[in-house]
Design a protein around this motif. Structure first.
Motif, PDB file in Angstrom:
ATOM      1  N   ARG A  42       0.950  -1.228  -0.070  1.00 12.09           N
ATOM      2  CA  ARG A  42      -0.021   0.006   0.064  1.00 12.09           C
ATOM      3  C   ARG A  42       0.727   1.102  -0.135  1.00 12.09           C
ATOM      4  N   GLU A  43       1.949   1.236   0.470  1.00 10.69           N
ATOM      5  CA  GLU A  43       2.885   2.329   0.521  1.00 10.69           C
ATOM      6  C   GLU A  43       2.708   3.186   1.498  1.00 10.69           C
ATOM      7  N   LEU A  44       1.347   3.323   2.117  1.00 15.85           N
ATOM      8  CA  LEU A  44       0.903   4.378   2.908  1.00 15.85           C
ATOM      9  C   LEU A  44      -0.014   3.619   4.018  1.00 15.85           C
ATOM     10  N   ILE A  45       0.428   3.584   5.491  1.00 12.88           N
ATOM     11  CA  ILE A  45      -0.469   2.803   6.206  1.00 12.88           C
ATOM     12  C   ILE A  45      -0.677   3.558   7.542  1.00 12.88           C
ATOM     13  N   LYS A  46      -1.672   3.140   8.022  1.00  9.15           N
ATOM     14  CA  LYS A  46      -2.025   3.792   9.528  1.00  9.15           C
ATOM     15  C   LYS A  46      -2.126   2.756  10.582  1.00  9.15           C
ATOM     16  N   LEU A  47      -1.460   2.988  11.823  1.00  6.62           N
ATOM     17  CA  LEU A  47      -1.615   2.144  12.991  1.00  6.62           C
ATOM     18  C   LEU A  47      -2.267   2.707  13.854  1.00  6.62           C
ATOM     19  N   LYS A  48      -2.783   2.059  14.830  1.00  2.00           N
ATOM     20  CA  LYS A  48      -3.346   2.516  16.171  1.00  2.00           C
ATOM     21  C   LYS A  48      -2.669   1.989  17.494  1.00  2.00           C
ATOM     22  N   VAL A  49      -2.228   2.847  18.385  1.00  3.84           N
ATOM     23  CA  VAL A  49      -1.617   2.428  19.655  1.00  3.84           C
ATOM     24  C   VAL A  49      -2.754   2.629  20.869  1.00  3.84           C
ATOM     25  N   LEU A  50      -2.963   1.271  21.428  1.00  3.04           N
ATOM     26  CA  LEU A  50      -4.006   1.685  22.556  1.00  3.04           C
ATOM     27  C   LEU A  50      -3.196   2.205  23.698  1.00  3.04           C
ATOM     28  N   PHE A  83       2.534   5.784   8.509  1.00  4.29           N
ATOM     29  CA  PHE A  83       3.921   5.342   7.866  1.00  4.29           C
ATOM     30  C   PHE A  83       3.913   5.469   6.489  1.00  4.29           C
ATOM     31  N   TYR A  84       5.009   5.730   5.718  1.00  2.00           N
ATOM     32  CA  TYR A  84       5.237   5.817   4.313  1.00  2.00           C
ATOM     33  C   TYR A  84       6.395   5.317   4.034  1.00  2.00           C
ATOM     34  N   LYS A  85       6.326   4.252   2.798  1.00  4.84           N
ATOM     35  CA  LYS A  85       7.384   3.754   2.362  1.00  4.84           C
ATOM     36  C   LYS A  85       7.293   3.434   0.705  1.00  4.84           C
ATOM     37  N   GLU A  86       8.010   4.213  -0.032  1.00  6.66           N
ATOM     38  CA  GLU A  86       7.683   4.211  -1.510  1.00  6.66           C
ATOM     39  C   GLU A  86       8.180   2.679  -1.927  1.00  6.66           C
ATOM     40  N   ASN A  87       7.374   2.155  -2.886  1.00  6.40           N
ATOM     41  CA  ASN A  87       7.765   0.714  -3.472  1.00  6.40           C
ATOM     42  C   ASN A  87       7.765   1.122  -4.993  1.00  6.40           C
ATOM     43  N   PRO A  88       8.897   1.064  -5.479  1.00  6.33           N
ATOM     44  CA  PRO A  88       9.021   1.125  -7.062  1.00  6.33           C
ATOM     45  C   PRO A  88       8.737   0.115  -7.603  1.00  6.33           C
ATOM     46  N   ASP A  89       8.373  -1.134  -7.081  1.00  7.41           N
ATOM     47  CA  ASP A  89       7.689  -2.306  -7.979  1.00  7.41           C
ATOM     48  C   ASP A  89       6.133  -2.040  -7.992  1.00  7.41           C
ATOM     49  N   LYS A  90       5.612  -1.214  -7.153  1.00 10.73           N
ATOM     50  CA  LYS A  90       4.327  -1.217  -7.169  1.00 10.73           C
ATOM     51  C   LYS A  90       3.531  -0.724  -8.592  1.00 10.73           C
ATOM     52  N   ASP A  91       4.268   0.012  -9.306  1.00 15.40           N
ATOM     53  CA  ASP A  91       3.665   0.459 -10.763  1.00 15.40           C
ATOM     54  C   ASP A  91       3.912  -0.875 -11.687  1.00 15.40           C
ATOM     55  N   LYS A  92       4.699  -1.674 -11.301  1.00 15.01           N
ATOM     56  CA  LYS A  92       4.725  -2.862 -12.164  1.00 15.01           C
ATOM     57  C   LYS A  92       3.668  -3.700 -11.877  1.00 15.01           C
ATOM     58  N   GLU A  93       3.434  -4.068 -10.308  1.00 15.84           N
ATOM     59  CA  GLU A  93       2.205  -4.847 -10.013  1.00 15.84           C
ATOM     60  C   GLU A  93       1.020  -4.226 -10.572  1.00 15.84           C
ATOM     61  N   GLU A  94       0.691  -3.052 -10.571  1.00 14.03           N
ATOM     62  CA  GLU A  94      -0.534  -2.402 -11.061  1.00 14.03           C
ATOM     63  C   GLU A  94      -0.859  -2.775 -12.466  1.00 14.03           C
ATOM     64  N   THR A  95       0.334  -2.875 -13.173  1.00 19.21           N
ATOM     65  CA  THR A  95       0.071  -2.968 -14.586  1.00 19.21           C
ATOM     66  C   THR A  95      -0.321  -4.534 -14.957  1.00 19.21           C
ATOM     67  N   LYS A  96       0.276  -5.276 -14.099  1.00 15.40           N
ATOM     68  CA  LYS A  96       0.115  -6.780 -14.370  1.00 15.40           C
ATOM     69  C   LYS A  96      -1.200  -7.239 -14.168  1.00 15.40           C
ATOM     70  N   LYS A  97      -1.989  -6.317 -13.128  1.00 17.63           N
ATOM     71  CA  LYS A  97      -3.588  -6.720 -12.860  1.00 17.63           C
ATOM     72  C   LYS A  97      -4.233  -6.728 -13.799  1.00 17.63           C
TER      73      LYS A  97
END
Length: 144
Positions: A42-50, A83-97
């Motif tokens: 997803r590259e961008l996610i949210k977590l919750k701390v109790l 959190f954010y972490k760029e995934n350079p392979d994400k564009d390739k995965e989206e074109t395969k779908k």
């Protein structure tokens, strides 16, 4: 990362639902692995701390997880961490779908709801026609 990029990511994260919760167990290896996998997808996610049961502050958790996953902390507000972490392979995965097929069958629940709505509409139409005919016939009888 520039301030504008960070602000744009915060805006995108505003509508996200938290994927994981950090509680009294703190950060485990499984949580780190799941977070890394989610960031890859997803590259961008949210977590919750109790806050009531967590042994550390959300900021400390954010720094530890960011270091473990190689991601960046975008925002820590209250018990929410983004959190954010760029995934350079994400564009390739989206074109395969493959694109979604049109005319995809409805789930059983949606099919039942659609059928019930159709029956209800037909019943309303029958009642409307019945009362319309009754009014027409009734008005002819009352004028004689």
């Amino acid at each position: 990362m520039t301030g504008k990029e960070r602000a744009q990511l915060r805006a995108q994260a505003n509508g996200l639902e938290p994927l994981f919760q950090i509680g009294k167990g703190g950060i485990s290896d499984a949580l780190v692995a799941q977070t890394a996998d989610a960031l890859r997808k997803r590259e961008l996610i949210k977590l919750k701390v109790l806050l009531e049961s967590a042994p550390e502050s959300p900021r400390e958790f954010a720094d530890k997880l960011a270091e473990a996953t190689g991601s960046e902390v975008i925002q820590v507000i209250g018990g929410s961490i983004v959190f954010y972490k760029e995934n350079p392979d994400k564009d390739k995965e989206e074109t395969k779908k493959k694109p979604a097929k049109k005319g995809k069958p409805l789930s059983k629940v949606k099919a039942k709801r659609a059928l019930a709505a159709k029956r209800e509409a037909e019943e309303k139409k029958r009642k409307k026609d019945f009362y319309a005919k009754k009014r027409v016939y009734g008005s002819k009888n009352s004028t004689k």
